[in-house]
Design a protein around this motif. Structure first.
Motif, short mmCIF file in Angstrom:
data_model
loop_
_atom_site.label_atom_id
_atom_site.label_comp_id
_atom_site.label_asym_id
_atom_site.label_seq_id
_atom_site.Cartn_x
_atom_site.Cartn_y
_atom_site.Cartn_z
N GLY A 401 0.82 -1.20 0.00
CA GLY A 401 0.00 0.00 0.00
C GLY A 401 0.85 1.26 0.00
O GLY A 401 0.58 2.22 -0.74
N ALA A 402 1.91 1.25 0.82
CA ALA A 402 2.80 2.41 0.88
C ALA A 402 3.55 2.60 -0.44
O ALA A 402 3.70 3.73 -0.93
N ILE A 403 4.02 1.49 -1.02
CA ILE A 403 4.74 1.57 -2.29
C ILE A 403 3.81 2.06 -3.40
O ILE A 403 4.17 2.94 -4.20
N GLY A 404 2.60 1.50 -3.46
CA GLY A 404 1.64 1.91 -4.47
C GLY A 404 1.32 3.39 -4.39
O GLY A 404 1.30 4.09 -5.41
N GLY A 405 1.10 3.87 -3.17
CA GLY A 405 0.80 5.29 -2.99
C GLY A 405 1.96 6.18 -3.39
O GLY A 405 1.77 7.21 -4.06
N ALA A 406 3.19 5.79 -3.01
CA ALA A 406 4.36 6.60 -3.31
C ALA A 406 4.63 6.65 -4.81
O ALA A 406 4.91 7.72 -5.38
N VAL A 407 4.55 5.50 -5.48
CA VAL A 407 4.84 5.43 -6.91
C VAL A 407 3.80 6.20 -7.73
O VAL A 407 4.14 7.01 -8.60
N ILE A 408 2.54 5.97 -7.43
CA ILE A 408 1.48 6.64 -8.20
C ILE A 408 1.47 8.14 -7.93
O ILE A 408 1.24 8.94 -8.84
N GLY A 409 1.72 8.52 -6.67
CA GLY A 409 1.81 9.95 -6.37
C GLY A 409 2.89 10.63 -7.20
O GLY A 409 2.71 11.77 -7.66
N LYS A 410 4.01 9.93 -7.40
CA LYS A 410 5.11 10.49 -8.20
C LYS A 410 4.72 10.55 -9.67
O LYS A 410 4.99 11.55 -10.36
N ILE A 411 4.08 9.50 -10.17
CA ILE A 411 3.68 9.47 -11.59
C ILE A 411 2.71 10.59 -11.92
O ILE A 411 2.79 11.21 -12.98
N LEU A 412 1.80 10.88 -10.99
CA LEU A 412 0.78 11.91 -11.26
C LEU A 412 1.35 13.32 -11.30
O LEU A 412 0.64 14.26 -11.67
N ASP A 413 2.62 13.48 -10.92
CA ASP A 413 3.25 14.80 -11.02
C ASP A 413 3.55 15.16 -12.48
O ASP A 413 3.80 16.32 -12.80
N TYR A 414 3.52 14.16 -13.35
CA TYR A 414 3.86 14.39 -14.76
C TYR A 414 2.60 14.58 -15.60
O TYR A 414 1.50 14.23 -15.19
N GLU A 415 2.81 15.13 -16.79
CA GLU A 415 1.72 15.32 -17.74
C GLU A 415 1.91 14.38 -18.93
O GLU A 415 3.02 13.92 -19.20
N SER A 416 0.82 14.07 -19.61
CA SER A 416 0.90 13.22 -20.80
C SER A 416 -0.15 13.67 -21.81
O SER A 416 -1.29 13.94 -21.46
N GLY A 417 0.27 13.74 -23.07
CA GLY A 417 -0.66 14.09 -24.13
C GLY A 417 -1.11 12.89 -24.92
O GLY A 417 -1.92 13.02 -25.86
N VAL A 418 -0.57 11.72 -24.56
CA VAL A 418 -0.90 10.48 -25.26
C VAL A 418 -1.92 9.70 -24.45
O VAL A 418 -1.65 9.32 -23.30
N LEU A 419 -3.07 9.43 -25.01
CA LEU A 419 -4.14 8.71 -24.32
C LEU A 419 -4.06 7.23 -24.69
O LEU A 419 -4.27 6.85 -25.85
N LEU A 420 -3.76 6.39 -23.72
CA LEU A 420 -3.59 4.96 -23.98
C LEU A 420 -4.92 4.25 -24.22
O LEU A 420 -4.95 3.22 -24.91
#
Length: 460
Positions: A401-420
């Motif tokens: 849970g801690a790892i998931g929260g930390a990793v996703i929190g970091k990923i959401l700091d970025y932007e993306s223009g490509v919609l998967l």
């Protein structure tokens, strides 16, 4: 109630009424334990305001609690293989109540942190031992009772933010401590309703326990505050613990435990499954705030129906576990998770009521994955190692849970223009949320595929 040596005999000695009382009792204290964690997440901004703290400082209200909670879950699990459950629960609840009372009267932030640490030292006994109760007292109905326990956790996770936001808003955040202190009334009933047990043979390797505790604490601190010295410290302590395990006649964790393939596979499958589930649960409030512009109360109300749905379906997961087997229930959980993540990715940016409906599928997967994996753990181990096995299971869940929260929190700091996801409604920053849900979907597919291939011929 008469002391009985065998677990099967002990189960038969409990009447239907006594079984209902035990289930009600463990679910009641579990409710407060889980709520205690989710309520304080809502109150963090108010605590920061009260003591004029920076976000990095006030985050220790949650960080300190998680670290001790994870360590405690492992320790109590090991102790449960030797000492009576009601004795351990009494000790744990006493710590929980003491920390709650201290926190309510806390004059400074330092005392608040101390109160949270004491709370965690007690609350961890609840989540660790409550999962052992079904395997010890309800052998014939193990899946059903584990389903009820998982439902309680889902319900508490959903209602905690709502109650926490209401109490902190109407009264004061310190009253959250007072709510938790109510578990004091449960202590006498553990001695009235819980079966009497004798201390079993065995010793606890105190030195080994200390090494693994420092190793886990360092690792959890690295995950939550990302200080590389904590990682170095963790590796060092894990190395010392491994050396101690090889030389001790009675190691804290027996090395051959991880040679058990069903146990090892279930631990890893549960780790990645809970990591994705907690990642989703972390993203939802952020997404509803940033994309749908909801406040804390409305976020809680949007997620609440999903938590209630998970609570009601937990019993179904338990019944299916007893009838169809735990492996099939875990597979069902993976299917629900994949479906839920795909729908969330697709409907990001839709009205909040649509998200509230879609997320129900993902939340329903929670009791299925917990019931299925917990039952697999309990059936894959000998009786004298179920306690430490469940402790390791809970420890891995908290770390994931801690790892998931930390990793996703970091990923959401970025932007993306490509919609998967070509079917998604997402626009602007919502695209990143949609893509992360697709990432969770892919991880779940790989996790489920590996789980199925590894255990398809297993008899557990």
């Amino acid at each position: 109630m008469t002391t009985i040596a065998g677990q099967a005999s002990l189960e038969k000695s409990l009447t239907k009424s006594e079984k209902k009382k035990v289930i009600f009792l463990i679910c009641s204290v579990l409710l407060f334990s889980v709520m205690n964690g989710t309520m304080f997440m809502i109150a963090v901004p108010d605590i920061a305001l009260t003591f004029s703290l920076a976000p990095s400082q006030v985050s220790w209200v949650v960080t300190g609690y998680i670290v001790i909670y994870a360590i405690g879950a492992l320790m109590y699990g090991k102790l449960a293989d030797i000492y009576p459950l009601r004795t351990l629960l009494t000790i744990g609840l006493s710590f929980f109540v003491s920390g709650s009372i201290l926190g309510f009267f806390a004059p400074s932030f330092g005392v608040v942190i101390l109160a949270r640490v004491i709370q965690a030292a007690g609350a961890s006994s609840i989540v660790a031992l409550v999962f052992i109760v079904p395997t010890r007292y309800f052998q014939e109905e193990r899946g059903k009772v584990l389903g009820i326990v998982s439902s309680t956790m889902a319900f508490a996770s959903g209602i905690g933010p709502v109650i926490g936001g209401f109490i902190a808003g109407v009264l004061n955040w310190q009253f959250l401590f007072l709510i938790s202190a109510l578990v004091i009334f449960a202590i006498p009933f553990f001695w009235i309703w819980m079966p009497e047990e004798k201390k079993k043979e065995g010793k606890v390797d105190i030195f080994g326990a200390g090494l693994i505790a420092f190793a886990v604490a360092s690792l959890m601190l690295f995950i939550t505050v990302v200080n590389w010295w904590f990682l170095v410290s963790s590796i060092g302590f894990f190395g010392l613990f491994a050396a101690r395990t090889r030389t001790s006649e009675n190691p804290f964790i027996r090395p051959d435990l991880f040679r058990n393939r069903p146990f090892r596979t279930t631990i890893l499958a549960g780790f990645f499954a809970i990591m994705t589930m907690f990642g989703m649960m972390l993203m939802l409030p952020l997404m509803l705030n940033e994309v749908n512009h909801l406040n804390t109360l409305h976020i809680g109300l949007t997620i609440f129906p999903a938590a209630m749905a998970a609570a009601f379906t937990g019993r179904i997961a338990g019944v299916l576990t007893d009838k169809r087997g735990s492996k099939q229930v875990v597979i069902i959980a993976f299917v629900l998770m994949v479906t839920g993540f795909f729908l969330l990715s697709t409907f990001v940016g839709s009205p909040a009521w649509v998200i509230g409906l879609v997320v129900i599928i993902s939340y329903i997967a929670f009791p299925f994955i917990q019931t299925g994996t917990a039952t697999l753990i309990s059936t894959s181990l000998p009786k004298n190692e179920i306690g430490v096995g469940m402790g390791i299971y809970n420890l891995f869940n908290f770390m994931s849970g801690a790892i998931g929260g930390a990793v996703i929190g970091k990923i959401l700091d970025y932007e993306s223009g490509v919609l998967l996801n070509p079917l998604s409604f997402a626009q602007d920053h919502a695209i990143m949320y949609s893509n992360v849900f697709i990432g969770l979907l892919l991880l779940t597919v790989v996790n489920g595929f590996c789980f199925y291939l590894t255990l398809r011929n297993s008899t557990v």
